[in-house]
Motif scaffolding. Structure first.
Motif, PDB file in Angstrom:
ATOM      1  N   GLU A 177     -78.139 -12.196  54.296  1.00 53.50           N
ATOM      2  CA  GLU A 177     -77.787 -12.355  53.061  1.00 53.50           C
ATOM      3  C   GLU A 177     -76.408 -11.423  52.855  1.00 53.50           C
ATOM      4  O   GLU A 177     -75.905 -11.094  53.642  1.00 53.50           O
ATOM      5  CB  GLU A 177     -78.869 -11.638  51.896  1.00 53.50           C
ATOM      6  N   GLU A 178     -76.108 -11.046  51.507  1.00 56.72           N
ATOM      7  CA  GLU A 178     -74.868 -10.239  51.068  1.00 56.72           C
ATOM      8  C   GLU A 178     -75.323  -8.704  51.570  1.00 56.72           C
ATOM      9  O   GLU A 178     -76.549  -8.670  51.948  1.00 56.72           O
ATOM     10  CB  GLU A 178     -74.685 -10.140  49.592  1.00 56.72           C
ATOM     11  N   PRO A 179     -74.414  -7.905  51.946  1.00 53.89           N
ATOM     12  CA  PRO A 179     -74.897  -6.599  52.256  1.00 53.89           C
ATOM     13  C   PRO A 179     -75.755  -5.901  51.671  1.00 53.89           C
ATOM     14  O   PRO A 179     -75.651  -6.308  49.876  1.00 53.89           O
ATOM     15  CB  PRO A 179     -73.231  -5.717  52.339  1.00 53.89           C
ATOM     16  N   ALA A 180     -76.466  -5.053  51.960  1.00 53.56           N
ATOM     17  CA  ALA A 180     -77.526  -4.351  51.050  1.00 53.56           C
ATOM     18  C   ALA A 180     -76.804  -3.667  49.804  1.00 53.56           C
ATOM     19  O   ALA A 180     -75.717  -3.002  50.089  1.00 53.56           O
ATOM     20  CB  ALA A 180     -78.177  -3.361  51.630  1.00 53.56           C
ATOM     21  N   ASN A 181     -77.435  -3.927  48.772  1.00 56.95           N
ATOM     22  CA  ASN A 181     -76.738  -3.324  47.449  1.00 56.95           C
ATOM     23  C   ASN A 181     -77.787  -2.928  46.574  1.00 56.95           C
ATOM     24  O   ASN A 181     -78.451  -3.746  45.588  1.00 56.95           O
ATOM     25  CB  ASN A 181     -75.945  -4.675  46.720  1.00 56.95           C
ATOM     26  N   MET A 240     -82.411  -8.351  43.927  1.00 57.84           N
ATOM     27  CA  MET A 240     -82.799  -9.735  44.422  1.00 57.84           C
ATOM     28  C   MET A 240     -83.953 -10.062  43.386  1.00 57.84           C
ATOM     29  O   MET A 240     -84.973  -9.417  43.123  1.00 57.84           O
ATOM     30  CB  MET A 240     -83.139  -9.691  45.629  1.00 57.84           C
ATOM     31  N   ALA A 263     -87.741 -10.799  44.683  1.00 62.50           N
ATOM     32  CA  ALA A 263     -87.275 -10.019  45.868  1.00 62.50           C
ATOM     33  C   ALA A 263     -88.723  -9.982  46.531  1.00 62.50           C
ATOM     34  O   ALA A 263     -89.805  -9.510  46.134  1.00 62.50           O
ATOM     35  CB  ALA A 263     -87.230  -8.501  45.427  1.00 62.50           C
ATOM     36  N   LYS A 264     -88.693 -10.896  47.598  1.00 62.49           N
ATOM     37  CA  LYS A 264     -90.006 -11.348  48.425  1.00 62.49           C
ATOM     38  C   LYS A 264     -90.050 -10.315  49.712  1.00 62.49           C
ATOM     39  O   LYS A 264     -88.996 -10.294  50.380  1.00 62.49           O
ATOM     40  CB  LYS A 264     -89.886 -12.735  48.637  1.00 62.49           C
ATOM     41  N   ALA A 265     -91.171 -10.114  50.264  1.00 64.10           N
ATOM     42  CA  ALA A 265     -91.564  -9.666  51.323  1.00 64.10           C
ATOM     43  C   ALA A 265     -91.473 -10.436  52.399  1.00 64.10           C
ATOM     44  O   ALA A 265     -91.081 -11.327  52.203  1.00 64.10           O
ATOM     45  CB  ALA A 265     -92.878  -8.714  51.377  1.00 64.10           C
ATOM     46  N   PRO A 266     -91.295  -9.909  53.726  1.00 69.27           N
ATOM     47  CA  PRO A 266     -91.459 -10.913  54.975  1.00 69.27           C
ATOM     48  C   PRO A 266     -92.531 -11.990  54.772  1.00 69.27           C
ATOM     49  O   PRO A 266     -93.616 -11.565  54.072  1.00 69.27           O
ATOM     50  CB  PRO A 266     -91.417 -10.304  56.016  1.00 69.27           C
ATOM     51  N   TYR A 283     -86.867  -6.071  60.075  1.00 71.21           N
ATOM     52  CA  TYR A 283     -86.393  -6.661  58.957  1.00 71.21           C
ATOM     53  C   TYR A 283     -85.146  -5.980  58.129  1.00 71.21           C
ATOM     54  O   TYR A 283     -84.241  -6.569  57.886  1.00 71.21           O
ATOM     55  CB  TYR A 283     -87.317  -6.940  57.970  1.00 71.21           C
ATOM     56  N   ASP A 304     -78.905  -6.198  55.155  1.00 72.62           N
ATOM     57  CA  ASP A 304     -78.422  -6.998  53.911  1.00 72.62           C
ATOM     58  C   ASP A 304     -79.426  -6.933  52.705  1.00 72.62           C
ATOM     59  O   ASP A 304     -80.353  -6.257  52.887  1.00 72.62           O
ATOM     60  CB  ASP A 304     -78.159  -8.458  54.715  1.00 72.62           C
ATOM     61  N   GLN A 305     -79.206  -7.815  51.799  1.00 75.82           N
ATOM     62  CA  GLN A 305     -79.995  -7.804  50.552  1.00 75.82           C
ATOM     63  C   GLN A 305     -81.311  -8.101  51.000  1.00 75.82           C
ATOM     64  O   GLN A 305     -82.578  -7.340  50.561  1.00 75.82           O
ATOM     65  CB  GLN A 305     -79.422  -8.824  49.823  1.00 75.82           C
ATOM     66  N   LEU A 306     -81.635  -9.006  51.819  1.00 75.73           N
ATOM     67  CA  LEU A 306     -82.889  -9.536  52.130  1.00 75.73           C
ATOM     68  C   LEU A 306     -83.821  -8.382  52.614  1.00 75.73           C
ATOM     69  O   LEU A 306     -84.967  -8.269  52.227  1.00 75.73           O
ATOM     70  CB  LEU A 306     -82.826 -10.864  53.107  1.00 75.73           C
ATOM     71  N   PHE A 341     -83.038  -5.047  52.959  1.00 70.23           N
ATOM     72  CA  PHE A 341     -83.022  -3.927  51.911  1.00 70.23           C
ATOM     73  C   PHE A 341     -83.993  -4.185  50.739  1.00 70.23           C
ATOM     74  O   PHE A 341     -85.127  -3.192  50.587  1.00 70.23           O
ATOM     75  CB  PHE A 341     -81.853  -3.827  51.058  1.00 70.23           C
ATOM     76  N   TRP A 342     -84.401  -5.168  50.000  1.00 69.83           N
ATOM     77  CA  TRP A 342     -85.372  -5.448  49.010  1.00 69.83           C
ATOM     78  C   TRP A 342     -86.588  -5.586  49.673  1.00 69.83           C
ATOM     79  O   TRP A 342     -87.832  -5.127  48.814  1.00 69.83           O
ATOM     80  CB  TRP A 342     -85.081  -6.539  47.957  1.00 69.83           C
ATOM     81  N   ALA A 343     -86.892  -6.196  50.882  1.00 71.62           N
ATOM     82  CA  ALA A 343     -88.077  -6.196  51.316  1.00 71.62           C
ATOM     83  C   ALA A 343     -88.665  -5.036  51.494  1.00 71.62           C
ATOM     84  O   ALA A 343     -89.774  -4.497  51.439  1.00 71.62           O
ATOM     85  CB  ALA A 343     -88.067  -7.232  52.487  1.00 71.62           C
TER      86      ALA A 343
END
Lengths: 311, 310
Positions: free
Chosen positions: A104-108, A113, A116-119, B191, B196-198, B200-202
């Motif tokens: 995805e985009e860089p962490a911000n 999100m 915002a979902k966990a794995p 993870y 990335d956003q994925l 980071f938010w997870a």
């Protein structure tokens, strides 16, 4: 029907494992149950004929008199392992060439999100957050899942069904495990993946994920229904209700467990400690479906409210 | 003088003859030697590496397994039915193989990755755009990780359905539960790494749970009463800070690449060892009948419950 939305979810590369599980788990369940049924037929046959039981080789697998009991690991096992490694490598290669890992985009931190979902393998826990506070859904219940799993061999006093597939000889334990694995774990993951959309709201498959959707949902707490307003009253009332739940559920489970002949026989083999621990885990397991029901059917959020924690 | 001359001449001829003879000898010897190298398995070099014959005798087949460090976790012989796919589904072995694949691709990925804010994300971009087979490498690592979670679950499912956790394998089941937890944690710590956003938010969602831990998290039950705050609770320990930032990335990286792999290797060693020590894999064993259950003899410590149901 928004097919595009369905395809969006199904074709997300990170969701492939869940789609795969959709086929793998039913297949292996069928595969195991088929062997279990075959063994059950053999068991019934041998129970009916004690003479045959003395001489029978007691497997449903091909058998010839002169066969050696054991075979050499080289080559009979190693070639299978080698083949398995090659097949897995091929699968991985094809998978890796055709589908790219998401980036995805860089962490911000300033851009949340949504959703915002966990794995995917933790989505069951995230789904539990709807019904329990984070300390329960994220810490206590996962810990209990692990401890409960680890405790299985020490609670299961049934000596039958060790080393072969069977359904009839282990009805109770297989039902409990499949309920936990498929309903409480995998189904929650499916809901978390396919149903939950923006704002963790419920979107049926095929419903468009509407980011500006608002749900008018008023949740009540159980003490409110009884017009209990004081903190002390709520605390004591909740404790009584939870204790009553454990008591009643335990009593009902006890009726089911110890009702029939065979179950009763196993039950008699258990020590008090074993039995109480088993009851505790089973009742706690049922807490999730129970809270789901009272939430969805009666809009009740908390049962037990104290100044420190809510359940 | 003539004698000398003769001698001298004879000497020269003699030397020539001798050299000729020697050369022939050397040539024959070399040919012989080359001939002998054709039997590779008779050379000292070969015998120093492989210490047993690889013929089809029973003994050699057994020794081939027992004297090989990579294969010696296997017994020399196993139950004829235990090699059946229908019984084991091969999920335990595949999980281990995937761990090996993940270690291999993981080490290669580490060559291109800096666990620092700003650099980490760029490393992934670089990996995907410029490194030969970089995308393939990253894809394989990720999909193998997902697949490993699946195979570990299915392995557990199979072990449960065959009752393989029953005596004497109770402890190995517990080790297996720990291995499953470590597998999930390995996947989860990886993870965050692309930054990335994925991820980071997870991880933000995940560590919010830690914040709510009873007693040890500042937002959890009784946390505040025990003096927990943002800067001393269990979430702070996991993240190395009160937000998901550079320290969290580094900690996640260390856990992912060093800490958990070491732990999981130790538990795997115990797991495999115990499979052998508990008598090999559990079956497929002959079915047991209800009429054959032996009544339990209990020691004085645990008293069986007297009353039947109801």
């Amino acid at each position: 029907m928004d097919w595009h939305q369905i395809w969006d979810i199904v074709s997300t590369p990170d969701n492939i494992p869940i789609v795969a599980l959709f086929f793998l788990v039913p297949f292996y369940t069928w595969y195991a149950f088929r062997q279990g049924r075959a063994n059950d037929r053999l068991i019934a046959q041998l129970e009916a004929d004690p003479e045959a039981a003395k001489t029978h080789h007691r497997k449903t697998l091909p058998f010839k008199e002169g066969w050696t009991r054991e075979v050499h690991v080289w080559p009979y096992l190693l070639r299978i392992e080698f083949l398995a490694a090659i097949i897995v490598t091929v699968i991985l290669m094809v998978w890796s060439i055709t589908l790219n890992a998401p980036l995805e985009e860089p962490a911000n931190p300033n851009l949340t999100m949504n959703p915002a979902k966990a794995p995917w393998y933790f989505l069951g826990l995230q789904e539990m957050l709807v019904y329990f506070d984070p300390w329960m859904a994220g810490v206590v219940l996962p810990s209990l899942i692990l401890v409960g799993l680890a405790a299985i061999p020490f609670m299961d006093e049934n000596p039958l069904g060790s080393g072969y597939y069977t359904l009839k000889q282990r009805k109770w334990s297989i039902t409990a495990f499949c309920f936990g694995f498929m309903v409480l774990w995998l189904a929650m993951i499916f809901i978390g993946t396919f149903i939950r959309g923006p704002g963790w709201m419920w979107f049926w498959p095929g419903q468009t994920w509407d980011h500006s959707r608002v749900i008018f949902e008023v949740n009540r707490d159980l003490p409110d229904l009884f017009h209990i307003t004081s903190a002390w009253g709520k605390g004591i009332f909740g404790a009584v209700v939870v204790a009553a739940y454990y008591g009643i559920a335990g009593w009902l489970l006890h009726k089911v467990i110890a009702r029939k002949g065979f179950n009763q026989r196993i039950y008699k083999r258990m020590s008090m400690l074993q039995y109480l621990i088993m009851q505790f885990f089973l009742i706690t397991m049922l807490l999730l479906p129970l809270k789901m029901i009272i939430r969805h059917a009666f809009r009740i959020k908390y049962i037990w409210i104290t100044p420190w924690f809510n359940i | 003088m003539a004698d000398e001359k003769q001698n001298g001449k004879g000497g020269l001829i003699g030397v020539l003859e001798k050299v000729k003879g020697d050369t022939k000898d050397l040539k024959n010897r070399a040919l012989d030697e080359i001939q002998s190298y054709k039997d590779v398995d008779k050379t000292q070099l070969y015998k120093s590496v492989f210490r047993v014959k690889h013929d089809e005798s029973q003994r050699s087949r057994a020794l081939g397994i027992l004297t090989n460090v990579f294969l010696h976790l296997h017994p020399a012989k196993i139950n004829r039915d235990a090699v059946r796919y229908s019984y084991t589904w091969g999920m335990g072995g595949i999980s281990f193989y995937l761990f090996v694949v993940l270690t291999f691709t993981g080490v290669l990925l580490m060559f291109y990755y800096h666990p620092t804010k700003g650099q980490a994300y760029r490393d992934i971009m670089y990996l995907e755009a410029d490194v030969p087979f970089g995308t393939l490498l990253r894809n394989m690592h990720r999909w193998a990780a997902h697949l490993m979670v699946i195979t570990v679950w299915l392995h557990m499912f199979r072990v449960f359905l065959t009752g393989s956790y029953k005596k004497p394998r109770e402890f190995n089941w517990v080790v297996g539960v720990v291995l499953m937890l470590l597998t999930l944690l390995l996947s989860f710590t990886g993870y965050l790494l692309p930054d990335d956003q994925l991820g980071f938010w997870a991880v933000t969602v995940g560590t919010t749970m830690a914040m709510n831990t009873p007693l040890l998290g500042y937002a959890g039950p009784f946390g505040a009463q025990l003096g927990m705050n943002q800067f001393n609770d269990v979430r702070f320990a996991l993240l190395g800070g009160s937000i998901v930032d550079a320290n969290a990335l580094l900690r996640s990286y260390i856990w992912h690449c060093i800490g958990i792999p070491i732990l999981i290797s130790i538990f795997m060693a115990v797991h495999f060892w115990r499979v052998r020590k508990d008598g090999g894999i559990s079956g497929p064993s002959p079915v047991m009948l209800e009429s054959e259950i032996k009544e339990l003899k209990r020691g004085a410590v645990v008293a069986p419950m007297k009353s039947g149901g109801r």
